[in-house]
Structure formats: structure tokens, C-alpha cells
Design a protein around this motif. Structure first.
Motif, PDB file in Angstrom:
ATOM      1  N   ILE A 118       0.842  -1.207   0.000  1.00 61.19           N
ATOM      2  CA  ILE A 118       0.000   0.000   0.000  1.00 61.19           C
ATOM      3  C   ILE A 118       0.875   1.254   0.000  1.00 61.19           C
ATOM      4  O   ILE A 118       0.673   2.183  -0.785  1.00 61.19           O
ATOM      5  CB  ILE A 118      -0.938   0.012   1.227  1.00 61.19           C
ATOM      6  N   VAL A 119       1.857   1.293   0.905  1.00 62.64           N
ATOM      7  CA  VAL A 119       2.745   2.452   0.987  1.00 62.64           C
ATOM      8  C   VAL A 119       3.520   2.630  -0.317  1.00 62.64           C
ATOM      9  O   VAL A 119       3.604   3.741  -0.869  1.00 62.64           O
ATOM     10  CB  VAL A 119       3.725   2.300   2.174  1.00 62.64           C
ATOM     11  N   TYR A 120       4.060   1.521  -0.841  1.00 62.59           N
ATOM     12  CA  TYR A 120       4.840   1.597  -2.074  1.00 62.59           C
ATOM     13  C   TYR A 120       3.961   1.999  -3.267  1.00 62.59           C
ATOM     14  O   TYR A 120       4.324   2.888  -4.053  1.00 62.59           O
ATOM     15  CB  TYR A 120       5.484   0.236  -2.359  1.00 62.59           C
ATOM     16  N   GLY A 121       2.809   1.356  -3.396  1.00 57.61           N
ATOM     17  CA  GLY A 121       1.932   1.619  -4.537  1.00 57.61           C
ATOM     18  C   GLY A 121       1.442   3.050  -4.583  1.00 57.61           C
ATOM     19  O   GLY A 121       1.493   3.698  -5.634  1.00 57.61           O
ATOM     20  N   PHE A 122       0.985   3.567  -3.434  1.00 52.50           N
ATOM     21  CA  PHE A 122       0.487   4.943  -3.417  1.00 52.50           C
ATOM     22  C   PHE A 122       1.619   5.949  -3.567  1.00 52.50           C
ATOM     23  O   PHE A 122       1.418   7.018  -4.151  1.00 52.50           O
ATOM     24  CB  PHE A 122      -0.315   5.199  -2.145  1.00 52.50           C
ATOM     25  N   SER A 123       2.802   5.632  -3.050  1.00 53.91           N
ATOM     26  CA  SER A 123       3.955   6.515  -3.250  1.00 53.91           C
ATOM     27  C   SER A 123       4.307   6.592  -4.731  1.00 53.91           C
ATOM     28  O   SER A 123       4.588   7.670  -5.261  1.00 53.91           O
ATOM     29  CB  SER A 123       5.163   6.020  -2.445  1.00 53.91           C
ATOM     30  N   LYS A 124       4.288   5.455  -5.408  1.00 55.85           N
ATOM     31  CA  LYS A 124       4.559   5.432  -6.850  1.00 55.85           C
ATOM     32  C   LYS A 124       3.468   6.150  -7.634  1.00 55.85           C
ATOM     33  O   LYS A 124       3.741   6.802  -8.650  1.00 55.85           O
ATOM     34  CB  LYS A 124       4.683   3.976  -7.331  1.00 55.85           C
TER      35      LYS A 124
END
Length: 492
Positions: A223-229
Motif C-alpha cells: 500500500i505504501v509503495y503503490g500509493f507513493s509510486k
């Protein structure tokens, strides 16, 4: 588990002679350097790109990677606190942070610097929920607001001054001083913690479900990685779509498995307590709103008002200082009046402040911006730590580690989602404005387009803050589930 059962397990911990002051000092110094470190890299990224010859997309992993590791590790701390003593957890967390800081300070290449930041993040991810849990156990319910206010002073004030310190250090010294300056504080925290820290948690050594930890890592980390990207490259990227889909699927499986396990990694039964559940949702909405200002205001000042990064950091500094001062004040007021009396006015101030920010343009004065931001920080301080304290107060003591892990995890995820959401809204607002412009290449139109995009993002912030205000109207005074425990311990 009923109150008598909790009493019987907690009496094995002798807390009556606990020296709270020195323990709080060690915890607060440790949290200060950890929280400061989260924003210390922002103004240094251009200098780091130049020093190591890397692109902006590569350099941003110093911030994104840090947030990703913290987001992955926090959910696991609920189990770690049942396997290791408070002293072991704290000293391990601060030692890892110290090692990561040394590694970063002397990094010969970018890869080593990134590894150092990740090691720092592991320490921070362990430290945040541990500190909250320790405060909740050490203090009786009627004194927790003040203690959590001191904690709030640190976690709100330190990140606020990070960009200003970073700009000052990078302008006058090497970027390596950003790490040199942190080392003595981290060492002091380790020494004091070694001398005074005692265990305040029940060591039960439950069976660790590795499958749950794997699902947690994929779910929350994804979730953190996907939304950051998404915030970096947009929502249409296949990497973004599939990462978010996979992480949501993992989180669904994680929740399902926790409800089946007798000893879950993250005990979601905390959501059976209405105040905790309401506070959790309210804090997610508030954190997303808080991020709208933390992200948009520097972009507005540097892209619309054309200020330097250092000057924009100085403009935000008074708000950070006021927020730090207000955190312990709000904690004391919470102890006296409860959450509702603070939360409603605080959320109203946040809504009005965000509405004023939607009216900013290239002609806005920096003085007005400083005033609105200070007001916003006062509103946030009246809600943030009092709400966390009220939610955790309703939980029985054996759920404290899980409650703190849940809230810290949700705040990390809310930060990632808020970052992506507001940046994407801003970008779309820019594109829409320029598509209707007769001269989209002119500097004046580019500035107006950015201001338009930022205003759109703030409007979404207003809507989310209004939702938080509506939720706040449902807050009621909740009886602590562990008053009897604390009173029994203090009489013993």
C-alpha cells in the motif's frame, strides 16, 4: 478477557517504584531524533543527487524507502513487545538507529547511504509504537493526556523543524552533518535508556504466525509503495495498479487470518471498542488532511511564490513551534475536559484553515500564509494526540501493544495515500488549467496552473476535514477499560 483476569496477569509487573521522569527522557530523546530524521532529507536531495550523480527518481527512495520500511515493521511490533522486554526493544531500536546513522554519515556511495537509511527506519519502526505503549502502561488514565502530549510535542515538532535545519546545514556545511548532528542525541538516548529503562510489558512469548507477518509485509508495504509510486508517476502505471491490487488482496487475507487465530499478530478485536474504532477513522482522515498542507505548501511557496527551499522551511517553522508548544497543553486539557471538548473546536479550525488555503494565489502574502498555517497547527494539535490517547484509553491493557501498532500503521498508510492523492489532484488541476490556456508555455500561466492545481488539492482537503468533523460529533466520553488495574497497582 475480564478486568479480574487482566489484574491477575499485570500484578507480576512491579510498577509502583517506576522512575517515570528518566524513562520519559530516554524515550523522548530517542523519538525526537527518529522523528526529526523523517524530514531531514527533504532539502538535501538536490545536493545528494549532485554528490552521488543520481536522478531525482533514485534519490527520492531515501524518503520513500524510509516510509516503506516503517510501514512494514510497525504492525509486527505488537508481537515483538510480547517476546522482548521494553528495555531490550528500546535499546535494540536505538542501537539500530545509531548504526544506520553512522552508516549514512560515512557512506561512500548512494547504495550504502540507502542501506543506512533503511537501518534507521527499522529502528524508528520499532520505536514509535513501543514509546506509545510504554507511556500508556506507565501512567494512569487521568495522567496519560499530559504524557502523550509530551510525546506529541516530539513527533509533531521534530518533523516540522527538519526542513529548516536541513536547509541551514546543507547551505553552510556538508550533507553528512545531517547525520553527524544526530549521532550524539542517539547516543545519549541509548546511555540513559540503558541506565534507567525497566520492563513495563507482559512477556508471554506467543506463537508467531509467519504467514500473517508475510501477508502484513506485502499488504501494508505494498500500500505504501503503490500509493507513493502513484504520487510520483500517476495512477495509470501498471506497476501502481498491480501493486495496489496485490496489497489489498494481501490485507484482506491478513484480516481474515487474524480473526481466525487465537493469538493474532495484530489483534483486530481492538475495533470492538467504539471509541477506538471512531478515533482510528478520524485520525486517518486528519492525517491525510495534515499531509495536504505538508506537501502542498512547500510546492506553493517554491513554485508559485518562487521562494527558496530554505525560506519556505523558515515560513513553516512558526507553525511547527506552535504545534510543539500546543501538544503538551492539549494533553493537559484532555486530562481535564476529555476529547470532545478539544476535538470539535480543533476540527473546525482545521476546516476553516484549509478553506483559506484554497484562496491562495501568486499575490498572497507570506505573513498571511504563516498565520493560516499556525492556526492549522493549533487545530491539529487539539485533535491528534488527545484522540490517540482517548482511543487507547478505552482498550484493556493486554490490547495496548496491538492498539498502538494499529494506529501507527494506519497513520503511515494514511500518509502514503494522502501524498499520492493530493499530488495527483494537483497534477490534474495543472493540466486542466493549461489545456484551456491561450499561452500555456508562458511563465505566468505555468505559475497560475500550479496555483490552480494546489487549490484543487486543498478543496479535497476541506471535504475530508469536514468528514472528520462530522465523525467528531459522534465522540462521547468513554470509560477506560483499565482504571481498576492502574488503581490496584498504585495501591500495592
Amino acid at each position: 478477557m475480564n478486568i479480574s483476569e487482566i489484574n491477575s496477569t499485570s500484578t507480576s509487573l512491579d510498577l509502583k517504584n517506576l522512575k517515570r521522569g528518566p524513562i520519559m527522557f530516554a524515550l523522548i530523546v530517542g523519538m525526537f531524533v527518529a522523528a526529526l530524521n523523517e524530514t531531514l532529507m527533504g532539502n538535501a536531495l538536490p545536493e545528494l543527487m549532485k554528490s552521488f550523480g543520481v536522478s531525482a527518481a533514485t534519490a527520492q527512495w531515501l524518503a520513500t524507502g524510509y516510509m516503506l520500511v516503517v510501514g512494514v515493521l510497525v504492525p509486527v511490533t505488537a508481537v515483538l513487545q510480547q517476546w522482548f522486554t521494553t528495555r531490550q526493544m528500546f535499546l535494540s531500536a536505538m542501537s539500530l538507529f545509531f548504526v544506520g546513522t553512522v552508516t549514512s554519515a560515512f557512506a561512500p556511495e548512494f547504495g550504502v547511504l540507502l542501506v543506512g537509511r533503511i537501518i534507521q527506519a527499522i529502528g524508528t519502526g520499532m520505536l514509535m509504537p513501543l514509546t506509545m505503549n510504554t507511556i500508556m502502561v506507565m501512567y494512569p488514565p487521568e495522567k496519560r493526556g499530559g504524557a502523550m502530549g509530551l510525546f506529541g510535542l516530539v513527533i509533531m515538532f521534530a518533523p516540522a523543524i527538519g526542513p529548516t535545519i536541513s536547509g541551514l546545514v546543507v547551505d553552510g556545511l556538508s550533507w553528512r552533518w545531517l547525520f553527524y548532528l544526530v549521532l550524539p542525541l542517539a547516543l545519549i538516548s541509548i546511555i540513559v535508556g540503558f541506565a534507567v529503562l525497566r520492563n513495563v510489558s507482559e512477556i508471554t512469548k506467543p506463537r508467531v504466525d509467519l504467514f500473517s507477518i508475510g501477508l502484513s509485509t506485502i499488504g501494508f508495504g505494498g500500500i505504501v509503495y503503490g500509493f507513493s509510486k502513484a504520487g510520483e508517476h500517476g495512477w495509470s502505471e501498471p506497476e501502481v495498479i498491480w501493486t495496489i491490487v496485490a496489497s489489498v488482496a494481501a490485507l484482506i487475507l491478513f484480516v481474515w487470518r487474524q480473526l481466525l487465530l487465537k493469538v493474532p499478530v495484530m489483534d483486530l478485536r481492538a475495533f470492538r471498542y467504539p471509541t477506538f474504532s471512531l478515533v482510528a477513522v478520524l485520525l486517518v482522515m486528519l492525517m491525510m488532511t495534515f499531509f495536504s498542507t505538508a506537501i502542498m505548501l512547500p510546492l506553493f511557496m517554491q513554485g508559485v511564490l518562487l521562494l527558496t527551499a530554505f525560506k519556505s522551511g523558515l515560513i513553516l517553522l512558526p507553525g511547527g513551534i506552535v504545534n510543539g508548544i500546543m501538544a503538551p497543553v492539549a494533553g493537559k486539557l484532555f486530562d481535564k475536559f476529555g476529547l470532545r471538548v478539544l476535538a470539535i473546536p480543533g476540527l473546525v479550525i482545521v476546516v476553516v484553515s484549509l478553506w483559506l488555503l484554497t484562496r491562495f494565489d501568486e499575490a498572497s502574502s507570506t505573513g498571511f500564509l504563516v498565520t493560516v498555517y499556525i492556526a492549522m497547527m493549533i487545530g491539529v494539535s487539539l485533535v491528534m494526540m488527545p484522540a490517540q490517547t482517548a482511543g487507547l484509553n478505552q482498550l484493556p491493557r493486554h490490547l495496548f501493544p496491538h492498539g498502538t501498532a494499529i494506529l501507527n500503521t494506519l497513520l503511515q498508510v494514511a500518509g502514503a495515500i494522502g501524498t499520492a492523492l493530493y499530488i495527483s489532484i494537483m497534477s490534474n488541476g495543472q493540466k486542466n488549467y493549461l489545456s484551456g490556456s491561450s499561452d500555456p508555455q508562458s511563465q505566468g500561466e505555468v505559475v497560475k496552473a500550479l496555483a490552480n492545481g494546489i487549490n484543487n488539492a486543498f478543496w479535497v482537503g476541506v471535504v475530508i476535514a469536514l468528514g472528520a468533523l462530522i465523525l467528531g460529533l459522534f465522540l462521547r466520553k468513554a470509560k477506560s477499560q483499565n482504571v481498576t488495574i492502574i488503581e490496584s497497582e498504585e495501591r500495592s
